[in-house]
Design a protein around this motif. Structure first.
Motif, mmCIF file in Angstrom:
data_model
loop_
_atom_site.group_PDB
_atom_site.id
_atom_site.type_symbol
_atom_site.label_atom_id
_atom_site.label_comp_id
_atom_site.label_asym_id
_atom_site.label_seq_id
_atom_site.Cartn_x
_atom_site.Cartn_y
_atom_site.Cartn_z
ATOM 1 N N LEU A 293 15.545 59.786 -22.452
ATOM 2 C CA LEU A 293 15.088 59.420 -23.114
ATOM 3 C C LEU A 293 13.458 58.557 -22.407
ATOM 4 C CD1 LEU A 293 17.393 55.903 -23.700
ATOM 5 C CD2 LEU A 293 16.783 57.841 -25.700
ATOM 6 N N ILE A 294 12.964 59.024 -21.076
ATOM 7 C CA ILE A 294 11.847 58.572 -20.644
ATOM 8 C C ILE A 294 11.091 60.312 -20.779
ATOM 9 C CG2 ILE A 294 10.824 58.668 -18.443
ATOM 10 C CD1 ILE A 294 12.809 56.679 -17.358
ATOM 11 N N ALA A 295 11.792 61.087 -21.270
ATOM 12 C CA ALA A 295 11.173 62.491 -21.186
ATOM 13 C C ALA A 295 11.290 62.750 -22.830
ATOM 14 C CB ALA A 295 12.599 63.788 -20.753
ATOM 15 N N HIS A 296 11.497 61.995 -23.484
ATOM 16 C CA HIS A 296 11.355 62.683 -24.665
ATOM 17 C C HIS A 296 10.089 61.446 -25.440
ATOM 18 C CE1 HIS A 296 11.519 61.015 -29.626
ATOM 19 N NE2 HIS A 296 11.614 62.279 -29.966
ATOM 20 N N ASP A 297 9.990 60.426 -24.664
ATOM 21 C CA ASP A 297 8.278 59.057 -24.758
ATOM 22 C C ASP A 297 7.489 59.545 -24.715
ATOM 23 O OD1 ASP A 297 7.793 57.166 -25.247
ATOM 24 O OD2 ASP A 297 8.293 56.095 -23.679
ATOM 25 N N MET A 298 8.055 60.871 -23.160
ATOM 26 C CA MET A 298 6.752 61.224 -22.292
ATOM 27 C C MET A 298 6.373 62.615 -22.528
ATOM 28 S SD MET A 298 6.103 58.737 -20.157
ATOM 29 C CE MET A 298 6.608 57.328 -19.345
ATOM 30 N N GLY A 299 7.548 63.173 -23.755
ATOM 31 C CA GLY A 299 6.707 64.016 -24.557
ATOM 32 C C GLY A 299 7.377 65.430 -23.306
ATOM 33 N N SER A 300 8.249 65.175 -22.192
ATOM 34 C CA SER A 300 8.373 66.112 -21.845
ATOM 35 C C SER A 300 9.681 66.479 -21.670
ATOM 36 C CB SER A 300 8.161 65.825 -20.199
ATOM 37 O OG SER A 300 8.810 66.967 -19.520
ATOM 38 N N THR A 301 10.504 67.404 -21.266
ATOM 39 C CA THR A 301 12.180 67.383 -21.294
ATOM 40 C C THR A 301 12.897 66.938 -20.098
ATOM 41 O OG1 THR A 301 12.012 69.737 -19.458
ATOM 42 C CG2 THR A 301 11.523 70.008 -21.963
ATOM 43 N N PRO A 302 14.633 66.874 -20.214
ATOM 44 C CA PRO A 302 14.706 65.625 -18.864
ATOM 45 C C PRO A 302 15.084 66.227 -18.158
ATOM 46 C CG PRO A 302 16.318 65.925 -21.420
ATOM 47 C CD PRO A 302 15.101 66.694 -21.164
ATOM 48 N N SER A 303 15.047 67.959 -17.512
ATOM 49 C CA SER A 303 15.492 68.213 -16.485
ATOM 50 C C SER A 303 13.739 68.825 -15.698
ATOM 51 C CB SER A 303 15.492 69.943 -16.710
ATOM 52 O OG SER A 303 15.179 70.780 -17.157
ATOM 53 N N ALA A 304 12.641 68.144 -16.247
ATOM 54 C CA ALA A 304 10.873 68.465 -16.062
ATOM 55 C C ALA A 304 11.125 66.801 -15.582
ATOM 56 C CB ALA A 304 10.097 68.351 -17.046
ATOM 57 N N VAL A 305 12.011 65.813 -15.572
ATOM 58 C CA VAL A 305 11.677 64.711 -15.618
ATOM 59 C C VAL A 305 13.060 64.402 -14.203
ATOM 60 C CG1 VAL A 305 10.496 63.719 -16.974
ATOM 61 C CG2 VAL A 305 12.490 63.153 -17.292
ATOM 62 N N ALA A 306 13.795 64.926 -13.957
ATOM 63 C CA ALA A 306 14.881 65.020 -13.302
ATOM 64 C C ALA A 306 14.105 64.159 -11.747
ATOM 65 C CB ALA A 306 15.684 66.203 -13.184
ATOM 66 N N TRP A 307 13.561 64.583 -11.131
ATOM 67 C CA TRP A 307 13.005 64.212 -10.043
ATOM 68 C C TRP A 307 12.671 62.906 -9.436
ATOM 69 C CZ3 TRP A 307 7.784 62.244 -9.663
ATOM 70 C CH2 TRP A 307 7.380 62.256 -10.787
ATOM 71 N N LEU A 308 12.678 61.932 -10.961
ATOM 72 C CA LEU A 308 11.812 60.467 -10.598
ATOM 73 C C LEU A 308 13.347 59.441 -9.966
ATOM 74 C CD1 LEU A 308 11.005 59.819 -14.838
ATOM 75 C CD2 LEU A 308 9.770 59.742 -12.128
ATOM 76 N N ALA A 309 14.851 60.640 -10.367
ATOM 77 C CA ALA A 309 15.861 59.652 -9.041
ATOM 78 C C ALA A 309 15.370 60.212 -8.013
ATOM 79 C CB ALA A 309 17.048 60.838 -10.162
ATOM 80 N N SER A 310 14.945 61.010 -7.790
ATOM 81 C CA SER A 310 14.743 61.516 -6.091
ATOM 82 C C SER A 310 13.527 60.612 -5.638
ATOM 83 C CB SER A 310 13.844 63.242 -6.363
ATOM 84 O OG SER A 310 15.220 64.049 -6.412
ATOM 85 N N VAL A 311 12.975 60.574 -6.299
ATOM 86 C CA VAL A 311 11.755 59.816 -6.390
ATOM 87 C C VAL A 311 12.134 57.960 -5.808
ATOM 88 C CG1 VAL A 311 9.809 58.311 -7.181
ATOM 89 C CG2 VAL A 311 10.014 60.592 -7.036
ATOM 90 N N ALA A 312 13.634 57.356 -6.478
ATOM 91 C CA ALA A 312 13.615 55.833 -6.157
ATOM 92 C C ALA A 312 14.415 56.763 -4.751
ATOM 93 C CB ALA A 312 15.065 56.170 -7.883
ATOM 94 N N GLN A 313 15.114 57.500 -4.903
ATOM 95 C CA GLN A 313 16.069 57.004 -3.168
ATOM 96 C C GLN A 313 15.596 57.247 -1.976
ATOM 97 O OE1 GLN A 313 18.422 60.587 -4.895
ATOM 98 N NE2 GLN A 313 20.120 59.554 -5.369
ATOM 99 N N LEU A 314 14.164 58.082 -2.326
ATOM 100 C CA LEU A 314 13.475 58.384 -1.409
ATOM 101 C C LEU A 314 12.419 57.307 -1.025
ATOM 102 C CD1 LEU A 314 11.358 61.541 -1.851
ATOM 103 C CD2 LEU A 314 12.759 61.328 -0.300
ATOM 104 N N GLY A 315 11.915 56.126 -2.167
ATOM 105 C CA GLY A 315 11.339 54.884 -1.981
ATOM 106 C C GLY A 315 12.118 54.173 -1.559
#
Length: 434
Positions: free
Chosen positions: A78-100
């Motif tokens: 849903l985020i990828a669609h809203d941001m005009g991207s692909t799911p694999s291209a925004v998958a790094w957001l999950a890593s950002v949460a864990q690093l945070g």
């Protein structure tokens, strides 16, 4: 020489023979909410109502904060669609949460040994709330990533409170009480995937973040209210606990093993679970909707069921045997996950196995981490940071692996993490200077 109850409990937990170090002034023989309990030193005990709510409210607060860390994972399509991207291209957001989250643990969790926990819990809950609201208002992925990073760094409340739960628990039931909090944590992970996916599909991903912000504020402040009053006199620099982490780990081989083995286990689970939405919703996978993919998270309830059982097994048989069994289960789950790329039955079985393995390992390793040093908050910080750092790195590799080699690449990352986590501790010398 006659062993004390605490010494015996640690021996059962799989630690080397030796005394269990407890913070000065911490109570013994009183369960959570016990009358007159005063962890951390001077201060009045909680009221009768607060005492009854102590463990359940901490478990519930843990569930909500854990959900915050994994909130983005089921919403990636849903985020990828809203941001005009692909799911694999925004998958790094999950890593950002864990690093945070790992960064927040590194800086804030050691403060549990030295500062007023009531005030710290309240402040961090409000910071997390503000960051979640900022995430909901983000217009592009960079701003969203920054907000997720801050929110995850501030959602370390459970790890400030787990040492308190362990301090207040009877020695022969310590692992069971820790397991209750861990059960809350994994319930939150399931809720993030299932409820987050359903609500995101129905109302949009931004609404999910707003709802998480409201829950974080309410439960965080309520938890702060029921904590016992502490009048601590901080000595030394504010972040002395952070500086002390390397020495604490170096002096405790049991803590070192717990850190590395959980990093391997959590990395394997994280690579698989944070990438699962890509398999379930992708055109080359199962082509599910976000809501349907979110329902798959119900298999994570296996962790909530296993947690109390694992606590009893640790109290009875020791941490080492439980961790070994957990690694066997996780190793069996990896080929099943690979088969699950084409067969739903194998994917379901793998999901149950990997959650059971992760929570059993977590209960055993965290109980060990909390009972082998004289600074439980610092030791717990080292343990959880190691686990989340391993998970974040595995997730960061899993996204590109999925993009290049598909689901098989994700399974390869998970298998590699298990091998590294176990073999690295096998070659560690059995004893080190205390």
């Amino acid at each position: 020489m006659t062993s004390s109850p605490s010494t015996s409990a640690t021996a059962r937990a799989g630690a080397e023979p030796g005394p269990v170090h407890r913070p000065a002034g911490s109570p013994t023989g009183t369960g959570p909410g016990g009358a007159g309990a005063d962890p951390g030193g001077a201060g009045a005990g909680p009221s009768a109502t607060a005492a009854r709510l102590f463990l359940p409210l901490i478990a519930l607060c843990t569930a909500v904060t854990a959900a915050n860390i994994y909130l983005a994972a089921p919403l990636l399509p849903l985020i990828a669609h809203d941001m005009g991207s692909t799911p694999s291209a925004v998958a790094w957001l999950a890593s950002v949460a864990q690093l945070g989250y790992a960064a927040g643990l590194l800086f804030f969790a050691p403060l549990g040994d030295s500062v007023n926990r009531r005030r710290l819990v309240a402040v961090l809950s409000l910071v997390a709330t503000a960051a979640l609201l900022a995430a909901a208002a983000s217009a592009e992925t960079g701003a969203l990533a920054g907000a997720v990073l801050v929110a995850s760094a501030a959602t370390v409340v459970p790890q400030l409170l787990v040492p308190l739960v362990a301090e207040r628990a009877p020695a022969d039931r310590r692992a069971r009480h820790v397991a209750a909090v861990i059960a809350g944590l994994f319930t939150g992970v399931v809720a993030a995937r299932v409820l987050g996916g359903l609500a995101g599909q129905a109302f949009g991903w931004r609404t999910v973040f707003v709802g998480a912000a409201v829950l974080t504020a309410v439960l965080g402040l309520a938890t702060a209210y029921i904590l016992p009053v502490e009048r601590r006199q901080r000595r030394g620099p504010l972040f002395a606990g952070l500086v002390a982490i390397p020495g604490v780990v170096r002096r405790s081989p049991d803590l070192w093993r717990a850190c590395v083995r959980q990093a391997g286990m959590y990395g394997a689970w994280s690579a698989l679970w944070t990438s699962l939405a890509l398999l379930l919703t992708g055109d080359e996978g199962y082509g599910m909707t976000t809501a349907a993919a979110g329902l798959f998270g119900l298999f994570g309830l296996a962790a909530s069921v296993v947690a109390p059982l694992a606590g009893g097994l640790v109290d009875r048989f020791g941490a080492a045997k439980v961790v070994q069994s957990a690694y066997v289960l996780a190793a069996l789950s990896v080929p099943l996950f690979w088969l699950g790329g084409r067969t739903m039955a194998a994917l379901c079985a793998a999901a149950v196995l990997v959650h059971a393995a992760l929570v059993a390992s977590h209960v055993a390793n965290q109980t060990l981490a909390l009972t082998t040093t004289s600074a439980p908050a610092t030791a717990n910080t080292a343990y959880v940071v190691a686990g989340f750092a391993g998970g974040a790195l595995a997730s960061a590799l899993a996204g590109p692996a999925f993009g290049h080699w598909g689901w098989g690449g994700v399974c390869a990352v998970a298998g590699a993490w298990l091998v590294l986590g176990w073999t690295a501790t096998v070659v560690r010398p059995a004893r080190a200077a205390r």
